[in-house]
Design a protein around this motif. Structure first.
Motif, PDB file in Angstrom:
ATOM      1  N   SER A   3       0.852  -1.188   0.000  1.00 33.12           N
ATOM      2  CA  SER A   3       0.000   0.000   0.000  1.00 33.12           C
ATOM      3  C   SER A   3       0.885   1.233   0.000  1.00 33.12           C
ATOM      4  O   SER A   3       1.788   1.366   0.810  1.00 33.12           O
ATOM      5  CB  SER A   3      -0.879  -0.009   1.237  1.00 33.12           C
ATOM      6  N   SER A   5       1.147   5.178   0.528  1.00 33.28           N
ATOM      7  CA  SER A   5       0.503   6.353   1.088  1.00 33.28           C
ATOM      8  C   SER A   5       0.952   7.572   0.315  1.00 33.28           C
ATOM      9  O   SER A   5       2.067   7.642  -0.172  1.00 33.28           O
ATOM     10  CB  SER A   5       0.895   6.527   2.555  1.00 33.28           C
ATOM     11  N   LYS A  24      -1.460  12.149   4.494  1.00 31.62           N
ATOM     12  CA  LYS A  24      -2.849  11.856   4.168  1.00 31.62           C
ATOM     13  C   LYS A  24      -2.846  10.565   3.375  1.00 31.62           C
ATOM     14  O   LYS A  24      -2.012  10.366   2.508  1.00 31.62           O
ATOM     15  CB  LYS A  24      -3.472  12.949   3.294  1.00 31.62           C
ATOM     16  N   GLU A  25      -3.772   9.692   3.652  1.00 31.47           N
ATOM     17  CA  GLU A  25      -3.880   8.452   2.896  1.00 31.47           C
ATOM     18  C   GLU A  25      -4.393   8.752   1.494  1.00 31.47           C
ATOM     19  O   GLU A  25      -5.155   9.695   1.290  1.00 31.47           O
ATOM     20  CB  GLU A  25      -4.811   7.474   3.609  1.00 31.47           C
ATOM     21  N   SER A  26      -3.985   7.941   0.537  1.00 32.65           N
ATOM     22  CA  SER A  26      -4.331   8.191  -0.860  1.00 32.65           C
ATOM     23  C   SER A  26      -5.823   8.122  -1.127  1.00 32.65           C
ATOM     24  O   SER A  26      -6.295   8.690  -2.103  1.00 32.65           O
ATOM     25  CB  SER A  26      -3.586   7.211  -1.762  1.00 32.65           C
ATOM     26  N   ASP A  27      -6.594   7.471  -0.261  1.00 29.65           N
ATOM     27  CA  ASP A  27      -8.034   7.377  -0.474  1.00 29.65           C
ATOM     28  C   ASP A  27      -8.818   8.330   0.433  1.00 29.65           C
ATOM     29  O   ASP A  27     -10.023   8.181   0.600  1.00 29.65           O
ATOM     30  CB  ASP A  27      -8.503   5.940  -0.282  1.00 29.65           C
ATOM     31  N   ASP A  28      -8.167   9.332   0.997  1.00 26.33           N
ATOM     32  CA  ASP A  28      -8.813  10.302   1.875  1.00 26.33           C
ATOM     33  C   ASP A  28      -9.888  11.066   1.092  1.00 26.33           C
ATOM     34  O   ASP A  28      -9.590  11.692   0.083  1.00 26.33           O
ATOM     35  CB  ASP A  28      -7.758  11.261   2.439  1.00 26.33           C
ATOM     36  N   GLN A  29     -11.123  11.021   1.559  1.00 22.27           N
ATOM     37  CA  GLN A  29     -12.246  11.635   0.846  1.00 22.27           C
ATOM     38  C   GLN A  29     -12.124  13.151   0.780  1.00 22.27           C
ATOM     39  O   GLN A  29     -12.533  13.765  -0.205  1.00 22.27           O
ATOM     40  CB  GLN A  29     -13.579  11.228   1.487  1.00 22.27           C
ATOM     41  N   PHE A  32      -9.722  13.832  -2.058  1.00 20.84           N
ATOM     42  CA  PHE A  32     -10.386  13.499  -3.320  1.00 20.84           C
ATOM     43  C   PHE A  32     -11.384  14.591  -3.708  1.00 20.84           C
ATOM     44  O   PHE A  32     -11.401  15.065  -4.846  1.00 20.84           O
ATOM     45  CB  PHE A  32     -11.089  12.139  -3.203  1.00 20.84           C
ATOM     46  N   ASN A  33     -12.224  15.016  -2.765  1.00 20.72           N
ATOM     47  CA  ASN A  33     -13.237  16.044  -3.048  1.00 20.72           C
ATOM     48  C   ASN A  33     -12.605  17.376  -3.420  1.00 20.72           C
ATOM     49  O   ASN A  33     -13.084  18.065  -4.328  1.00 20.72           O
ATOM     50  CB  ASN A  33     -14.168  16.224  -1.848  1.00 20.72           C
ATOM     51  N   GLU A  36     -11.262  17.112  -6.925  1.00 27.00           N
ATOM     52  CA  GLU A  36     -12.379  17.106  -7.878  1.00 27.00           C
ATOM     53  C   GLU A  36     -12.935  18.509  -8.077  1.00 27.00           C
ATOM     54  O   GLU A  36     -13.246  18.911  -9.199  1.00 27.00           O
ATOM     55  CB  GLU A  36     -13.482  16.156  -7.419  1.00 27.00           C
TER      56      GLU A  36
END
Length: 153
Positions: A3, A5, A24-29, A32-33, A36
């Protein structure tokens, strides 16, 4: 499978001398937001770059947040003095890389519009900063207001 990071360097591009660095973890919402939202409004930034050299340009600061990869190490860095050059863009790294060894602050980098993860413009007249969506998403509302960030576009 290993995994990976993602490390993010969070700072207001204009204020990068006081960089805050955190994981920050790569899938941190939140991340991501923010990315986007920056992507959704990227046209505003690119249009501003088109008129950067015009006398009636509204902005005096143009910055972008790009992803840099060295092997398995990933770090996001701010570039300042962004401008269009032929059919791509260039900017100077203004963040101090903390994890990367081949990428240095002060280096000029060429990139495509699709490489932009976040961006920032500063209005000449008001001094308000637009964009910096990740910074807006991870900073205190009072600080953002007192520092003239316009986070809602």
């Amino acid at each position: 499978m290993k995994s990976l990071s993602v490390f993010l360097l969070i700072c207001a591009p204009v204020l990068c001398s006081d960089d805050d660095f955190f994981l920050k973890e790569s899938d941190d919402q939140v991340v991501f937001n923010a990315f986007e939202k920056a992507k959704q409004h990227r046209g505003l930034f690119l249009n501003a770059l088109e008129t950067r050299e015009a006398e009636d340009s509204k902005y005096n600061y143009y910055g972008v947040y790009l992803k840099f990869i060295e092997g398995e190490t990933v770090e996001y860095l701010w570039l300042g003095d962004v401008q269009k050059y032929k059919d791509f863009y260039i900017g100077v790294i203004i963040s101090e890389p903390r994890l990367l060894s081949d990428t240095k602050s002060g280096k000029t980098i060429g990139f495509k519009a699709s490489d932009i993860y976040d961006w920032q413009l500063t209005e000449k007249q008001s001094g308000n900063s637009l964009g910096a969506f990740l910074f807006c998403a991870t900073s205190d509302a009072e600080y953002l207001k007192s520092s003239s960030f316009t986070c809602d576009l």
